[in-house]
Scaffold this motif. Structure first.
Motif, mmCIF file in Angstrom:
data_model
loop_
_atom_site.group_PDB
_atom_site.id
_atom_site.type_symbol
_atom_site.label_atom_id
_atom_site.label_comp_id
_atom_site.label_asym_id
_atom_site.label_seq_id
_atom_site.Cartn_x
_atom_site.Cartn_y
_atom_site.Cartn_z
ATOM 1 N N VAL A 186 0.829 -1.206 0.000
ATOM 2 C CA VAL A 186 0.000 0.000 0.000
ATOM 3 C C VAL A 186 0.864 1.257 0.000
ATOM 4 O O VAL A 186 0.813 2.062 -0.929
ATOM 5 C CB VAL A 186 -0.970 -0.004 1.194
ATOM 6 N N LEU A 187 1.679 1.437 1.023
ATOM 7 C CA LEU A 187 2.495 2.645 1.102
ATOM 8 C C LEU A 187 3.519 2.698 -0.023
ATOM 9 O O LEU A 187 3.748 3.761 -0.618
ATOM 10 C CB LEU A 187 3.187 2.712 2.460
ATOM 11 N N GLY A 188 4.137 1.563 -0.315
ATOM 12 C CA GLY A 188 5.097 1.532 -1.416
ATOM 13 C C GLY A 188 4.456 1.879 -2.745
ATOM 14 O O GLY A 188 5.026 2.626 -3.548
ATOM 15 N N ALA A 189 3.266 1.354 -2.976
ATOM 16 C CA ALA A 189 2.557 1.633 -4.226
ATOM 17 C C ALA A 189 2.180 3.106 -4.339
ATOM 18 O O ALA A 189 2.367 3.732 -5.391
ATOM 19 C CB ALA A 189 1.312 0.753 -4.312
ATOM 20 N N ARG A 190 1.667 3.653 -3.268
ATOM 21 C CA ARG A 190 1.264 5.067 -3.300
ATOM 22 C C ARG A 190 2.460 5.982 -3.522
ATOM 23 O O ARG A 190 2.340 7.013 -4.198
ATOM 24 C CB ARG A 190 0.525 5.408 -2.015
ATOM 25 N N ALA A 191 3.603 5.616 -2.966
ATOM 26 C CA ALA A 191 4.801 6.422 -3.173
ATOM 27 C C ALA A 191 5.210 6.452 -4.641
ATOM 28 O O ALA A 191 5.874 7.396 -5.091
ATOM 29 C CB ALA A 191 5.949 5.880 -2.328
ATOM 30 N N ALA A 192 4.809 5.428 -5.384
ATOM 31 C CA ALA A 192 5.139 5.353 -6.812
ATOM 32 C C ALA A 192 4.049 5.937 -7.702
ATOM 33 O O ALA A 192 4.188 5.923 -8.925
ATOM 34 C CB ALA A 192 5.388 3.902 -7.206
ATOM 35 N N GLY A 193 2.972 6.428 -7.106
ATOM 36 C CA GLY A 193 1.905 7.044 -7.884
ATOM 37 C C GLY A 193 0.736 6.150 -8.208
ATOM 38 O O GLY A 193 -0.181 6.554 -8.937
ATOM 39 N N VAL A 197 -5.257 -0.529 -2.272
ATOM 40 C CA VAL A 197 -6.236 -1.037 -1.312
ATOM 41 C C VAL A 197 -5.527 -2.043 -0.419
ATOM 42 O O VAL A 197 -4.801 -2.910 -0.911
ATOM 43 C CB VAL A 197 -7.434 -1.707 -2.023
ATOM 44 N N HIS A 198 -5.752 -1.925 0.879
ATOM 45 C CA HIS A 198 -5.151 -2.853 1.831
ATOM 46 C C HIS A 198 -6.083 -4.031 2.069
ATOM 47 O O HIS A 198 -7.226 -3.853 2.501
ATOM 48 C CB HIS A 198 -4.881 -2.144 3.168
ATOM 49 N N LEU A 199 -5.606 -5.232 1.809
ATOM 50 C CA LEU A 199 -6.353 -6.462 2.106
ATOM 51 C C LEU A 199 -5.974 -6.906 3.519
ATOM 52 O O LEU A 199 -4.934 -7.533 3.724
ATOM 53 C CB LEU A 199 -6.013 -7.548 1.084
ATOM 54 N N ASP A 200 -6.806 -6.593 4.469
ATOM 55 C CA ASP A 200 -6.518 -6.850 5.885
ATOM 56 C C ASP A 200 -7.313 -8.073 6.339
ATOM 57 O O ASP A 200 -8.294 -7.973 7.067
ATOM 58 C CB ASP A 200 -6.883 -5.606 6.707
ATOM 59 N N ARG A 201 -6.866 -9.232 5.909
ATOM 60 C CA ARG A 201 -7.614 -10.468 6.161
ATOM 61 C C ARG A 201 -7.772 -10.768 7.651
ATOM 62 O O ARG A 201 -8.780 -11.360 8.057
ATOM 63 C CB ARG A 201 -6.908 -11.648 5.494
ATOM 64 N N HIS A 202 -6.809 -10.394 8.457
ATOM 65 C CA HIS A 202 -6.794 -10.795 9.866
ATOM 66 C C HIS A 202 -7.029 -9.623 10.818
ATOM 67 O O HIS A 202 -6.764 -9.741 12.012
ATOM 68 C CB HIS A 202 -5.473 -11.487 10.182
ATOM 69 N N GLY A 205 -4.782 -4.161 11.060
ATOM 70 C CA GLY A 205 -4.565 -2.736 10.884
ATOM 71 C C GLY A 205 -3.546 -2.439 9.791
ATOM 72 O O GLY A 205 -3.198 -3.313 9.009
ATOM 73 N N PRO A 206 -3.105 -1.190 9.726
ATOM 74 C CA PRO A 206 -3.253 -0.142 10.730
ATOM 75 C C PRO A 206 -4.639 0.489 10.749
ATOM 76 O O PRO A 206 -5.317 0.551 9.721
ATOM 77 C CB PRO A 206 -2.207 0.892 10.310
ATOM 78 N N ALA A 207 -5.004 0.955 11.931
ATOM 79 C CA ALA A 207 -6.271 1.658 12.081
ATOM 80 C C ALA A 207 -6.217 2.956 11.279
ATOM 81 O O ALA A 207 -5.183 3.601 11.167
ATOM 82 C CB ALA A 207 -6.525 1.947 13.555
ATOM 83 N N GLY A 208 -7.320 3.293 10.709
ATOM 84 C CA GLY A 208 -7.397 4.539 9.975
ATOM 85 C C GLY A 208 -7.123 4.435 8.487
ATOM 86 O O GLY A 208 -7.268 5.433 7.776
ATOM 87 N N GLU A 209 -6.728 3.278 8.004
ATOM 88 C CA GLU A 209 -6.519 3.118 6.562
ATOM 89 C C GLU A 209 -7.875 3.237 5.857
ATOM 90 O O GLU A 209 -8.787 2.448 6.095
ATOM 91 C CB GLU A 209 -5.886 1.769 6.255
ATOM 92 N N PRO A 210 -8.043 4.236 4.987
ATOM 93 C CA PRO A 210 -9.368 4.477 4.395
ATOM 94 C C PRO A 210 -9.781 3.474 3.334
ATOM 95 O O PRO A 210 -10.969 3.307 3.073
ATOM 96 C CB PRO A 210 -9.228 5.879 3.803
ATOM 97 N N ARG A 211 -8.816 2.835 2.708
ATOM 98 C CA ARG A 211 -9.153 1.880 1.643
ATOM 99 C C ARG A 211 -8.736 0.497 2.110
ATOM 100 O O ARG A 211 -7.622 0.034 1.849
ATOM 101 C CB ARG A 211 -8.477 2.269 0.328
ATOM 102 N N ARG A 212 -9.632 -0.144 2.815
ATOM 103 C CA ARG A 212 -9.347 -1.418 3.474
ATOM 104 C C ARG A 212 -10.469 -2.405 3.180
ATOM 105 O O ARG A 212 -11.654 -2.063 3.228
ATOM 106 C CB ARG A 212 -9.234 -1.199 4.986
ATOM 107 N N ILE A 213 -10.086 -3.647 2.865
ATOM 108 C CA ILE A 213 -11.042 -4.729 2.698
ATOM 109 C C ILE A 213 -10.550 -5.920 3.507
ATOM 110 O O ILE A 213 -9.370 -6.010 3.840
ATOM 111 C CB ILE A 213 -11.212 -5.121 1.216
#
Length: 226
Positions: A186-193, A197-202, A205-213
C-alpha cells in the motif's frame, strides 16, 4: 480515475503463505526430532523477517537468507550445503501445503468481467512463485508475474512499482495495487503514484486506513474509489 489494471500481491493475498508455512513447519520439525509447538511456529515466523529484509535490500542472496533463518532457528552453524539440505526438508512440506484463498477465483472472475487487466508483483523468487501459482491453479488467470529477480528491486521501494508499470504498459496512475502487507503493498505503491487497497484479512490494521477490505470479494466496490 478508474484503474485499467489491478496489481496483486501473491503471498497473503492470493495464496495462504502463513497457513502453508505453519503446516510445513508442523510436518517438518518431527522429521528432525523437534516438537512442532505453537511457540516454534511463531519463532520461525519471527526469525525470518530480518533476513528477508536483507535480501529485499540486495545485501544477501535468496539462498543465504534461507541459510540464516535455519541458523537462527536451530542454532546450528553447518556448511552452506548442510544448511541448504536442512531447509530443503522444510521446503518440501511447505510446498505441499500451498493453496489459494477461497475468495480468489471469484475476485479474478469479477475483475475480468469488468474488463480489467491483472498482474502479480511479488517479493518472492521467480521460480518458486511461478510454481506456486501453477500448483494452486492460478497460473493462467493472473496475467504477467513480476518478481525481484526480474526487476532488480523489491517492494516497498517505489521503483519496484514503477518498473512493473513500465513493463506492463500502464502509467502508475492507471493501476490499483492490492495486497495484505500495508507497508509493502500500500504505502510503497502510493509512493510510486499508484492507488492502493489494503487487504486486511486478519484485522491487524493499521487503524485509519481508508481503503481497506477483509476479503477480495469486497474489491469490486473499491475499484472507482478515490
Amino acid at each position: 480515475m478508474n484503474p485499467r489494471g489491478v496489481l496483486l500481491d501473491l503471498d497473503g493475498t492470493l495464496v495462504d503463505h502463513e497457513g502453508a508455512a505453519a503446516a510445513g513447519l508442523r510436518g517438518w520439525l518431527p522429521t528432525i526430532g523437534l516438537v512442532a509447538t505453537d511457540e516454534a511456529v511463531a519463532r520461525w515466523s519471527a526469525v525470518q523477517e530480518p533476513h528477508l529484509a536483507a535480501w529485499r535490500d540486495g545485501r544477501i542472496s535468496f539462498a543465504e537468507q534461507r541459510r540464516r533463518r535455519v541458523r537462527d532457528f536451530l542454532g546450528t552453524r553447518g556448511s552452506d550445503a548442510e544448511l541448504d539440505e536442512i531447509f530443503a526438508g522444510y521446503l518440501t512440506h511447505y510446498e505441499s501445503a500451498w493453496c489459494a484463498y477461497d475468495d480468489v477465483a471469484d475476485a479474478l472472475t469479477a475483475l475480468a468481467t469488468a474488463g480489467l487487466a491483472t498482474a502479480v508483483l511479488t517479493n518472492g523468487s521467480r521460480g518458486q512463485q511461478l510454481r506456486k501459482l501453477g500448483r494452486t491453479g492460478l497460473g493462467d488467470r493472473v496475467g504477467p508475474v513480476f518478481t525481484v529477480d526480474d526487476l532488480g528491486v523489491a517492494k516497498p521501494h517505489a521503483e519496484a512499482f514503477r518498473r512493473t508499470c513500465d513493463r506492463w504498459g500502464f502509467d502508475p496512475g492507471e493501476v490499483l495495487s492490492v495486497g495484505d502487507n500495508h507497508a509493502l503493498d500500500v504505502l510503497g505503491a502510493r509512493a510510486a503514484g499508484l492507488s492502493a487497497v489494503h487487504l486486511d484479512r486478519h484485522d491487524r490494521g493499521p487503524a485509519g486506513e481508508p481503503r481497506r477490505i477483509t476479503s477480495l470479494r469486497e474489491l469490486p466496490a473499491h475499484l472507482s474509489a478515490g
